[in-house]
Design a protein around this motif. Structure first.
Motif, short mmCIF file in Angstrom:
data_model
loop_
_atom_site.label_atom_id
_atom_site.label_comp_id
_atom_site.label_asym_id
_atom_site.label_seq_id
_atom_site.Cartn_x
_atom_site.Cartn_y
_atom_site.Cartn_z
N ASP A 160 43.02 52.59 41.36
CA ASP A 160 41.58 52.79 41.34
C ASP A 160 40.92 51.63 42.09
O ASP A 160 41.61 50.87 42.79
N ASN A 161 39.62 51.46 41.93
CA ASN A 161 38.89 50.42 42.67
C ASN A 161 39.36 49.01 42.35
O ASN A 161 39.32 48.13 43.21
N GLU A 162 39.77 48.77 41.10
CA GLU A 162 40.23 47.43 40.73
C GLU A 162 41.75 47.30 40.75
O GLU A 162 42.28 46.21 40.80
N ARG A 163 42.45 48.42 40.65
CA ARG A 163 43.92 48.42 40.62
C ARG A 163 44.42 49.01 41.93
O ARG A 163 44.44 50.21 42.11
N LYS A 164 44.84 48.12 42.83
CA LYS A 164 45.23 48.56 44.17
C LYS A 164 46.73 48.43 44.43
O LYS A 164 47.19 48.78 45.50
N GLN A 165 47.49 47.93 43.45
CA GLN A 165 48.92 47.72 43.66
C GLN A 165 49.65 49.06 43.81
O GLN A 165 49.33 50.02 43.12
N ASP A 166 50.64 49.08 44.70
CA ASP A 166 51.45 50.29 44.83
C ASP A 166 52.54 50.26 43.75
O ASP A 166 52.66 49.30 42.98
N TRP A 167 53.35 51.32 43.69
CA TRP A 167 54.34 51.46 42.64
C TRP A 167 55.36 50.32 42.65
O TRP A 167 55.73 49.80 41.60
N GLN A 168 55.81 49.90 43.83
CA GLN A 168 56.79 48.80 43.92
C GLN A 168 56.20 47.50 43.38
O GLN A 168 56.88 46.73 42.70
N GLN B 229 33.32 40.29 40.66
CA GLN B 229 33.38 39.74 42.01
C GLN B 229 33.02 40.79 43.07
O GLN B 229 32.35 40.48 44.06
N MET B 230 33.43 42.03 42.84
CA MET B 230 33.08 43.10 43.78
C MET B 230 31.57 43.37 43.76
O MET B 230 30.96 43.59 44.80
N GLU B 231 30.98 43.33 42.56
CA GLU B 231 29.54 43.58 42.43
C GLU B 231 28.70 42.51 43.10
O GLU B 231 27.66 42.81 43.66
N ILE B 232 29.15 41.24 43.01
CA ILE B 232 28.35 40.15 43.58
C ILE B 232 28.79 39.76 44.99
O ILE B 232 28.24 38.83 45.57
N TYR C 279 40.99 47.18 14.42
CA TYR C 279 41.51 45.89 14.84
C TYR C 279 40.58 45.24 15.86
O TYR C 279 39.90 45.92 16.63
N ILE C 280 40.59 43.92 15.89
CA ILE C 280 39.85 43.18 16.91
C ILE C 280 40.69 43.19 18.18
O ILE C 280 41.88 42.90 18.15
N VAL C 281 40.04 43.53 19.29
CA VAL C 281 40.72 43.60 20.59
C VAL C 281 39.94 42.75 21.58
O VAL C 281 38.72 42.92 21.74
N MET C 282 40.66 41.86 22.23
CA MET C 282 40.05 41.03 23.28
C MET C 282 40.34 41.70 24.62
O MET C 282 41.50 41.91 24.97
N PRO C 283 39.29 42.05 25.37
CA PRO C 283 39.48 42.83 26.60
C PRO C 283 40.17 42.05 27.71
O PRO C 283 40.19 40.82 27.71
N GLU C 284 40.69 42.80 28.66
CA GLU C 284 41.37 42.21 29.82
C GLU C 284 40.37 41.45 30.67
O GLU C 284 39.31 41.97 31.01
N THR C 285 40.71 40.22 31.02
CA THR C 285 39.81 39.40 31.81
C THR C 285 39.98 39.65 33.31
O THR C 285 39.00 39.62 34.05
N ALA C 286 41.19 39.93 33.76
CA ALA C 286 41.45 40.08 35.19
C ALA C 286 40.63 41.22 35.79
O ALA C 286 40.01 41.09 36.83
N ARG C 287 40.63 42.35 35.11
CA ARG C 287 39.90 43.52 35.60
C ARG C 287 38.39 43.25 35.62
O ARG C 287 37.69 43.65 36.54
N ALA C 288 37.90 42.55 34.59
CA ALA C 288 36.48 42.21 34.54
C ALA C 288 36.10 41.28 35.70
O ALA C 288 35.02 41.43 36.29
N ILE C 289 36.98 40.35 36.02
CA ILE C 289 36.73 39.43 37.14
C ILE C 289 36.63 40.21 38.44
O ILE C 289 35.71 40.00 39.24
N ILE C 290 37.57 41.11 38.66
CA ILE C 290 37.57 41.90 39.90
C ILE C 290 36.28 42.70 40.01
O ILE C 290 35.62 42.69 41.05
N LYS C 291 35.91 43.37 38.92
CA LYS C 291 34.70 44.19 38.94
C LYS C 291 33.47 43.33 39.23
O LYS C 291 32.64 43.67 40.07
#
Length: 188
Positions: free
Chosen positions: A135-143, A45-48, A31-43
């Motif tokens: 992880d580095n891009e996912r910082k939200q706690d359980w709540q 933005q952190m790199e630059i 199947y064609i899968v379009m990747p998540e944009t939010a995670r790519a943006i975070i990565k």
């Protein structure tokens, strides 16, 4: 311009619910899968050293998320496929984010959300604490993860989408559930 693509399916939910793993399985199955944009943006933005991050400049982050989601949609159109195309989150995820952080959903944002239509059935992954990790891009706690799920569900329903909860199960069974649900719809 208004787009309606019934073969575009969104897989969404809060962070760390196994959605990307299921999408990877769908991709392995051709199947064609379009990747998540939010995670790519975070990565990126952190790199630059950029500011468009959810913990720095929420408005810039949301705007980039919206723009890249619309770009991803247009890219999927160029695939010219009548087969299902799966999106790791959709345009309304940016609207959900805006709602969560108390940002106004402007007329421009509203228009984009209304003009880029996916299949009315949206697959949502409920919070699952047993597999949740940060992880580095996912910082939200359980709540925050639980709150994201609830807001996401309400946002999609507010825009007329039908929510289908993906069961907490094995990776293979979750993938099969999604494919089976789509095939049942095609028969009708």
């Amino acid at each position: 311009m208004k787009y309606q693509n019934d073969n575009f399916y969104i897989l969404t939910g809060g962070p760390g619910v196994g959605k990307t793993s299921v999408l990877n399985e769908l991709k392995k199955n051709g199947y064609i899968v379009m990747p998540e944009t939010a995670r790519a943006i975070i990565k990126e933005q952190m790199e630059i050293g950029g500011e468009a991050l959810p913990w720095k400049n929420k408005e810039s982050y949301m705007r980039l998320m919206l723009e890249t989601s619309a770009e991803s949609y247009r890219e999927a159109i160029s695939q010219n496929s009548s087969l299902p195309i799966f999106f790791d989150r959709g345009i309304l995820d940016a609207v959900c984010y805006a709602r969560m952080v108390g940002m106004e959903v402007s007329d421009k944002i509203q228009k984009i959300a209304e003009n880029y239509q996916y299949n009315r059935k949206v697959f949502i992954f409920p919070p699952w604490q047993d597999i949740y990790e940060t992880d580095n891009e996912r910082k939200q706690d359980w709540q925050e993860a639980e709150a994201t799920y609830e807001t996401m569900k309400k946002t999609y329903q507010d825009y007329g989408y039908e929510i289908i909860d993906v069961p907490k199960d094995t990776l293979e069974n979750r993938k099969d559930f999604i494919i089976r649900t789509i095939k049942q719809e095609e028969i009708r």
